[in-house]
Design an enzyme around this catalytic site. Structure first.
Site, PDB file in Angstrom:
ATOM      1  CB  CYS A   7      -1.231  -0.040   0.887  1.00 53.57           C
ATOM      2  SG  CYS A   7      -1.606   1.434   1.433  1.00 53.57           S
ATOM      3  CE1 TYR A  15     -11.372  -1.839  -5.680  1.00 55.40           C
ATOM      4  CE2 TYR A  15     -11.733  -3.651  -6.439  1.00 55.40           C
ATOM      5  CZ  TYR A  15     -12.020  -2.646  -5.497  1.00 55.40           C
ATOM      6  OH  TYR A  15     -12.412  -2.629  -4.817  1.00 55.40           O
TER       7      TYR A  15
HETATM    8  P1  NDP Z   1      -9.065  -7.456  -9.718  1.00 56.05           P
HETATM    9  O1  NDP Z   1      -9.236  -8.867  -9.353  1.00 56.05           O
HETATM   10  O2  NDP Z   1      -9.525  -6.224  -9.386  1.00 56.05           O
HETATM   11  O3  NDP Z   1      -9.085  -8.042 -10.968  1.00 56.05           O
HETATM   12  C1  NDP Z   1      -8.335  -8.338 -11.980  1.00 56.05           C
HETATM   13  C2  NDP Z   1      -8.747  -8.616 -13.676  1.00 56.05           C
HETATM   14  O4  NDP Z   1      -7.584  -9.507 -13.951  1.00 56.05           O
HETATM   15  C3  NDP Z   1      -9.930  -8.847 -13.581  1.00 56.05           C
HETATM   16  O5  NDP Z   1     -10.657  -7.966 -15.287  1.00 56.05           O
HETATM   17  C4  NDP Z   1      -9.431 -10.728 -14.568  1.00 56.05           C
HETATM   18  O6  NDP Z   1     -10.459 -10.693 -15.464  1.00 56.05           O
HETATM   19  C5  NDP Z   1      -7.864 -10.225 -14.742  1.00 56.05           C
HETATM   20  N1  NDP Z   1      -7.883 -11.519 -14.336  1.00 56.05           N
HETATM   21  C6  NDP Z   1      -7.759 -12.678 -13.562  1.00 56.05           C
HETATM   22  N2  NDP Z   1      -7.613 -13.956 -13.054  1.00 56.05           N
HETATM   23  C7  NDP Z   1      -6.147 -13.630 -15.321  1.00 56.05           C
HETATM   24  C8  NDP Z   1      -6.040 -14.462 -15.263  1.00 56.05           C
HETATM   25  N3  NDP Z   1      -5.272 -15.551 -15.216  1.00 56.05           N
HETATM   26  N4  NDP Z   1      -6.185 -13.896 -16.965  1.00 56.05           N
HETATM   27  C9  NDP Z   1      -6.245 -13.112 -17.834  1.00 56.05           C
HETATM   28  N5  NDP Z   1      -6.858 -12.558 -16.370  1.00 56.05           N
HETATM   29  C10 NDP Z   1      -7.554 -12.296 -15.305  1.00 56.05           C
HETATM   30  O7  NDP Z   1      -7.572  -7.162 -10.031  1.00 56.05           O
HETATM   31  P2  NDP Z   1      -5.831  -6.363  -9.480  1.00 56.05           P
HETATM   32  O8  NDP Z   1      -5.151  -6.613 -10.376  1.00 56.05           O
HETATM   33  O9  NDP Z   1      -6.890  -5.261 -10.577  1.00 56.05           O
HETATM   34  O10 NDP Z   1      -6.085  -6.186  -8.420  1.00 56.05           O
HETATM   35  C11 NDP Z   1      -5.420  -6.772  -7.181  1.00 56.05           C
HETATM   36  C12 NDP Z   1      -6.325  -6.452  -5.742  1.00 56.05           C
HETATM   37  O11 NDP Z   1      -5.301  -5.213  -5.374  1.00 56.05           O
HETATM   38  C13 NDP Z   1      -7.693  -6.386  -5.930  1.00 56.05           C
HETATM   39  O12 NDP Z   1      -9.418  -7.435  -6.765  1.00 56.05           O
HETATM   40  C14 NDP Z   1      -8.328  -4.860  -4.981  1.00 56.05           C
HETATM   41  O13 NDP Z   1      -8.435  -6.000  -3.946  1.00 56.05           O
HETATM   42  C15 NDP Z   1      -6.972  -4.764  -4.517  1.00 56.05           C
HETATM   43  N6  NDP Z   1      -6.955  -3.418  -5.132  1.00 56.05           N
HETATM   44  C16 NDP Z   1      -7.551  -2.569  -4.460  1.00 56.05           C
HETATM   45  C17 NDP Z   1      -7.741  -1.133  -5.026  1.00 56.05           C
HETATM   46  C18 NDP Z   1      -8.502   0.413  -4.539  1.00 56.05           C
HETATM   47  O14 NDP Z   1      -9.558  -0.302  -3.268  1.00 56.05           O
HETATM   48  N7  NDP Z   1      -8.734   1.156  -4.996  1.00 56.05           N
HETATM   49  C19 NDP Z   1      -6.272  -0.319  -5.852  1.00 56.05           C
HETATM   50  C20 NDP Z   1      -5.682  -1.444  -6.511  1.00 56.05           C
HETATM   51  C21 NDP Z   1      -5.668  -2.893  -6.321  1.00 56.05           C
HETATM   52  P3  NDP Z   1     -12.522 -11.683 -14.669  1.00 56.05           P
HETATM   53  O15 NDP Z   1     -13.172 -10.259 -14.569  1.00 56.05           O
HETATM   54  O16 NDP Z   1     -12.388 -12.167 -16.203  1.00 56.05           O
HETATM   55  O17 NDP Z   1     -12.413 -12.323 -13.472  1.00 56.05           O
END
Ligand code: NDP
Length: 453
Positions: A48, A183
């Site tokens: 963070c 996100y």
């Molecule tokens: P997210 O879980 O938000 O999004 C992941 C994205 O990647 C989704 O669109 C998902 O698609 C896709 N995905 C997941 N696995 C694969 C794969 N194997 N191949 C291709 N695409 C994939 O993750 P982020 O990385 O953006 O962020 C991680 C976490 O960090 C968040 O879940 C959140 O909890 C935290 N975070 C919070 C923030 C805030 O509070 N403002 C800011 C940044 C991060 P699909 O939808 O199809 O599963």
């Protein structure tokens, strides 16, 4: 207060990982009287503070000036020769990260927490080996090692970067491809787009921001496209090739190849459990590689606990902090405390930002049936004056005859700031009538919340 004069262990508590959860747990346990040590192989502060929420928010501020400077002209300002210097912003942000890193370190030192700047690995359930060679023992051990970006296993993935590296770029790419629709993808898409980089988001499904209310996701997509961000859906990442000119050619399913200067993977995060020697202590993992814990954050091993992203409950900093606090109060403060995961507000710092608390309309209709939805679809006054055709959308989801509010969702300027106060009302179980009974603050965007028809 822990009284351990005859303890056979070097420490009452050893924490692995000095991120949000680990630092809070250490500080509070020490304040309860425990002899605490913490090991951190990178920098004190964790994701963070060092390479996540905090520097990201600073970049969001920096990026938003692009629109503010443009809009300023409609408000009578002449802004001549405005230009943007990425290195200046980057170094200002990294300088502040150094300052916060220092503050977090001071907090630990002021509470007499012993800091080991190295990796720790389990030898058995009470013993850890540090990468410098020293062995330490502790009565209780807390794992707070967080998570790391997931990078797809595909040819050429090593040419891509993750959010970790995005803060350190030597220069801004002219074209960036962001893989993922969550996100990080939407936040960095907004940031880079405001800086003038051409952004393409590719996502494996046809939806952005799973978990957020459908209407808000659609609105963000519409506004993002209007701002010039390209989207490719149902696009499974296939691979990256480096061209002779030094560009990156990305291939994916269902779409043509695309050439860019930078690829950013934002495809979720994986719990950091590798190399901890968990098998030596018998700590159990779940299907997603997460450490399995009970509601007091205890693992299957009596004296070993885990908090934060490594447990993959809710991957949010304030949740990790609560888990760290609850753990320390439970184990060292004689006050058993578990975290409530109900009505956790959250926000995406996209351009414009999104914020939500409680059930989405879809969830409420599936789970509750008797649901009424109030909407306010409005153009903020500032956008009207600026000639910016960007509308905000607020949504209130109510249940049953007394219209208890079970969810509020917003997209629009400052919506995370407004949501924090609204979330108190939803958590407290207030009704639509309670909102209606509150006089509006006029003129404001937040007043839409008490004027919904
Ligand atoms: P997210 O879980 O938000 O999004 C992941 C994205 O990647 C989704 O669109 C998902 O698609 C896709 N995905 C997941 N696995 C694969 C794969 N194997 N191949 C291709 N695409 C994939 O993750 P982020 O990385 O953006 O962020 C991680 C976490 O960090 C968040 O879940 C959140 O909890 C935290 N975070 C919070 C923030 C805030 O509070 N403002 C800011 C940044 C991060 P699909 O939808 O199809 O599963």
């Amino acid at each position: 207060m822990t009284d351990t004069p005859d303890s056979p262990y070097d420490f009452d508590l050893f924490v692995i990982g000095a991120g949000s959860g680990g630092v809070r747990a250490s500080r509070v346990a020490a304040a309860h009287g425990a002899r605490v040590a913490i090991a951190e192989e990178h920098r004190i502060g964790g994701t963070c503070v060092i390479r996540g929420c905090v520097p990201k928010k600073m970049l969001v501020y920096g990026a938003h000036f692009a629109e503010d400077l443009e809009d300023a002209q409609q408000f009578g300002w002449t802004v001549e020769n405005a230009s943007f210097d990425w290195k200046k912003l980057r170094d200002t942000v990294l300088g502040d990260v150094d300052r916060l890193n220092g503050l977090y370190t001071n907090t630990l030192e002021n509470h007499d927490v012993t800091i080991f700047h190295e990796r720790a690995e389990f030898v058995d359930e009470h013993t850890l080996k540090l990468s410098g060679g020293k062995t330490v023992t502790a009565d209780t051990i807390l794992i707070a090692t967080g998570a790391r970006p997931r990078v797809p296993e595909c040819p050429g993935h090593e040419f891509g970067i993750t959010s970790n590296e995005a803060f350190h770029l030597d220069e801004l790419p002219k074209r960036i491809l962001i893989a993922g629709g969550g996100y990080i993808a939407n936040e960095f898409a907004g940031i880079f787009n405001e800086f003038g980089t051409h952004v393409t988001i590719i996502n494996r499904s046809d939806k952005l921001l799973r978990g957020y209310d459908e209407s808000l996701r659609d609105r963000l997509l519409q506004i993002s496209m209007m701002k010039g961000i390209d989207f490719r859906f149902n696009a499974e990442f296939r691979g990256i090739e480096k061209t002779e000119e030094g560009c990156l050619r990305v291939s994916m399913t269902n779409h043509e190849d695309i050439e860019v200067d930078c690829v950013l993977f934002a495809t979720g995060r994986l719990p950091n459990v590798e190399g901890l020697g968990l098998e030596n202590a018998g700590v159990e993992l779940g299907d997603r590689g997460e450490i399995v814990v009970d509601r007091f954050s205890k693992t299957n091993v009596e004296n070993i606990y885990a908090v934060g992203d490594v447990t993959d409950r809710v991957q949010l900093t304030p949740v990790a902090i609560r888990e760290g606090q609850a753990f320390a109060d439970t184990v060292f403060g004689n006050k058993p405390t578990s975290v409530s995961y109900d009505c956790i507000p959250s926000a995406v710092f996209s351009h414009p930002p999104i914020a939500g608390v409680g059930m989405t309309e879809g969830e409420a209709r599936n789970k509750l049936g008797d649901v009424k939805v109030y909407l306010s679809d409005f153009r903020p006054m500032k956008n009207v004056l600026a000639g910016r055709n960007e509308r905000g959308l607020y949504k209130m989801i109510c249940e049953g005859n007394n219209e208890k509010i079970v969810g509020i969702h917003m997209i629009g300027p400052d919506s995370p700031e407004i949501m924090q106060a609204a979330a108190v009302a939803v958590k407290a179980g207030l009704t639509k009538a309670d909102f209606d009974a509150t006089v509006a603050i006029h003129p404001s965007m937040a007043e839409e919340l008490v004027l919904m028809k």
